[in-house]
Design a protein around this motif. Structure first.
Motif, short mmCIF file in Angstrom:
data_model
loop_
_atom_site.label_atom_id
_atom_site.label_comp_id
_atom_site.label_asym_id
_atom_site.label_seq_id
_atom_site.Cartn_x
_atom_site.Cartn_y
_atom_site.Cartn_z
N ASP A 92 116.68 84.05 80.32
CA ASP A 92 118.08 84.34 80.61
C ASP A 92 118.84 84.76 79.36
OD1 ASP A 92 117.57 83.72 83.20
OD2 ASP A 92 118.54 81.77 83.19
N LEU A 93 118.50 84.16 78.24
CA LEU A 93 119.18 84.50 76.99
C LEU A 93 118.85 85.93 76.58
CD1 LEU A 93 120.97 83.34 74.67
CD2 LEU A 93 118.86 82.81 73.48
N ALA A 94 117.56 86.30 76.66
CA ALA A 94 117.14 87.62 76.22
C ALA A 94 117.78 88.73 77.05
CB ALA A 94 115.62 87.74 76.28
N ARG A 95 118.02 88.46 78.32
CA ARG A 95 118.66 89.50 79.15
C ARG A 95 120.16 89.25 79.27
NH1 ARG A 95 116.80 88.22 85.41
NH2 ARG A 95 117.19 85.98 85.37
N ARG A 96 120.66 88.23 78.56
CA ARG A 96 122.09 87.93 78.48
C ARG A 96 122.70 87.82 79.87
NH1 ARG A 96 124.74 91.97 74.25
NH2 ARG A 96 126.52 90.62 74.69
N THR A 138 112.35 66.04 78.61
CA THR A 138 111.84 65.01 79.51
C THR A 138 112.88 64.58 80.54
OG1 THR A 138 112.51 63.18 78.04
CG2 THR A 138 110.33 64.17 77.68
N ARG A 139 114.12 64.94 80.32
CA ARG A 139 115.18 64.61 81.27
C ARG A 139 115.36 65.76 82.27
NH1 ARG A 139 119.95 61.95 77.44
NH2 ARG A 139 118.69 60.20 76.65
N PRO A 140 115.97 65.48 83.41
CA PRO A 140 116.20 66.54 84.41
C PRO A 140 117.01 67.69 83.83
CG PRO A 140 116.58 64.37 85.38
CD PRO A 140 116.40 64.15 83.91
N GLN A 141 116.62 68.90 84.17
CA GLN A 141 117.30 70.11 83.70
C GLN A 141 117.77 70.91 84.92
OE1 GLN A 141 117.84 70.66 80.48
NE2 GLN A 141 116.72 68.80 79.94
N PRO A 142 118.99 70.66 85.38
CA PRO A 142 119.47 71.30 86.61
C PRO A 142 119.42 72.83 86.56
CG PRO A 142 120.96 69.55 85.92
CD PRO A 142 120.00 69.75 84.79
N THR A 143 119.67 73.41 85.40
CA THR A 143 119.72 74.88 85.31
C THR A 143 118.34 75.50 85.43
OG1 THR A 143 121.65 74.71 83.87
CG2 THR A 143 120.53 76.84 83.94
N TRP A 144 117.35 74.89 84.80
CA TRP A 144 116.00 75.46 84.78
C TRP A 144 114.97 74.40 85.15
CZ3 TRP A 144 118.67 76.20 79.81
CH2 TRP A 144 119.39 77.40 79.77
N GLU A 145 115.18 73.71 86.26
CA GLU A 145 114.32 72.59 86.62
C GLU A 145 112.88 73.04 86.87
OE1 GLU A 145 112.83 69.01 87.02
OE2 GLU A 145 114.87 69.45 86.35
N PHE A 182 111.26 75.56 85.55
CA PHE A 182 110.63 75.83 84.26
C PHE A 182 110.36 74.54 83.51
CE2 PHE A 182 111.41 76.19 79.67
CZ PHE A 182 110.27 76.89 79.31
N ALA A 183 111.35 73.65 83.46
CA ALA A 183 111.21 72.40 82.71
C ALA A 183 110.05 71.56 83.25
CB ALA A 183 112.51 71.61 82.78
N THR A 184 109.91 71.52 84.56
CA THR A 184 108.84 70.74 85.18
C THR A 184 107.46 71.22 84.73
OG1 THR A 184 110.19 70.26 87.12
CG2 THR A 184 107.81 70.04 87.38
N ARG A 185 107.31 72.53 84.59
CA ARG A 185 106.01 73.09 84.21
C ARG A 185 105.83 73.19 82.70
NH1 ARG A 185 105.04 78.13 88.23
NH2 ARG A 185 103.06 78.15 87.07
N ALA A 186 106.93 73.13 81.95
CA ALA A 186 106.84 73.20 80.49
C ALA A 186 106.52 71.84 79.87
CB ALA A 186 108.13 73.74 79.90
N ARG A 187 106.93 70.77 80.53
CA ARG A 187 106.69 69.43 79.97
C ARG A 187 105.22 69.17 79.68
NH1 ARG A 187 110.29 67.66 84.51
NH2 ARG A 187 112.42 67.77 83.68
N PRO A 188 104.29 69.50 80.61
CA PRO A 188 102.87 69.26 80.32
C PRO A 188 102.33 70.06 79.14
CG PRO A 188 103.21 69.56 82.68
CD PRO A 188 104.48 69.95 82.00
N LEU A 189 103.06 71.09 78.72
CA LEU A 189 102.64 71.88 77.57
C LEU A 189 102.98 71.20 76.25
CD1 LEU A 189 103.81 75.42 78.77
CD2 LEU A 189 101.51 74.45 78.90
N GLY A 190 103.69 70.08 76.34
CA GLY A 190 104.05 69.34 75.13
C GLY A 190 105.35 69.77 74.51
#
Length: 221
Positions: free
Chosen positions: A72-76, A89-96, A98-106
């Motif tokens: 979203d930032l790159a396309r402004r 590790t906390r809920p991310q309402p804007t990008w939930e 993405f956050a859910t799948r990024a957490r296992p990546l560390g």
């Protein structure tokens, strides 16, 4: 930062500059474990540079989902110039998603800054940390300094590449004209007209026509 700016300006290509930007972010920003530059082209997420294992996978996820902080930032999308996810590790309402799948990546926390010069947007410089809370406001300041120097260096690198490309094109056309002039006893204007006619008739770039003439000078037409 002065040494960084000089190092970036010393790079010999746009890609080398991009790679140096990402590596410098990891080296200079406290707590940063990985860094990358993301651009959005025709709705697709494109990783321009990556330093660290999480970068390309995070970019791939955002491209797949069609959303995310870097995407979203790159396309402004919302006009923002910076974002910060303090604790992944906390809920991310804007990008939930993405956050859910990024957490296992560390990925524990993220910061991104729009990379631009004047009205030219080059994408986003993104910083990743394994631990939550790695990026505070002081880190953002350092990131902005890095992004500012990097954007100027990248703009210069693009300009250099454009100039080099123009010089190479001019050289190729000049050689092709010389071949035509020698083999067919043409003037410079006549030789250029032959190249231009082939380009127009076959819808081929003039530089490509010139390269074909150089490769097969015995049969230019």
């Amino acid at each position: 930062m002065a040494l960084l700016a000089r190092d970036l300006l010393a790079q010999d290509s746009v890609q080398a500059t991009l790679d140096a930007i990402a590596a410098s972010a990891v080296k200079l920003v406290d707590g940063c474990d990985a860094a990358g530059i993301l651009a959005v082209r025709k709705g697709r997420a494109v990783t321009l540079a990556a330093c660290g294992r999480a970068v390309q996978e995070c970019d791939r996820l955002q491209g797949e989902l069609g959303e995310g902080p870097c995407f979203d930032l790159a396309r402004r999308k919302d006009g923002e110039r910076i974002y910060r996810i303090a604790d992944m590790t906390r809920p991310q309402p804007t990008w939930e998603r993405f956050a859910t799948r990024a957490r296992p990546l560390g990925v524990g926390s993220m910061t991104g800054l729009l990379l631009y010069t004047d009205n030219d947007d080059f994408g986003a410089l993104n910083l990743y940390a394994r631990r939550p809370g790695a990026f505070g406001e002081d880190i953002e300041t350092a990131g902005w300094l890095l992004a500012s120097h990097a954007a100027v260096a990248l703009a210069d690198a693009r300009t250099i590449d454009q100039l080099e490309h123009a010089m190479e094109t001019r050289h190729a056309i000049g050689e092709a004209m010389g071949i035509l002039m020698e083999r067919h006893k043409l003037s410079a204007d006549e030789a250029f007209s032959v190249l231009r006619r082939i380009s127009q008739n076959h819808n081929i770039k003039l530089r490509d026509v010139a390269q074909r003439v150089r490769a097969e000078p015995a049969d230019p037409t």
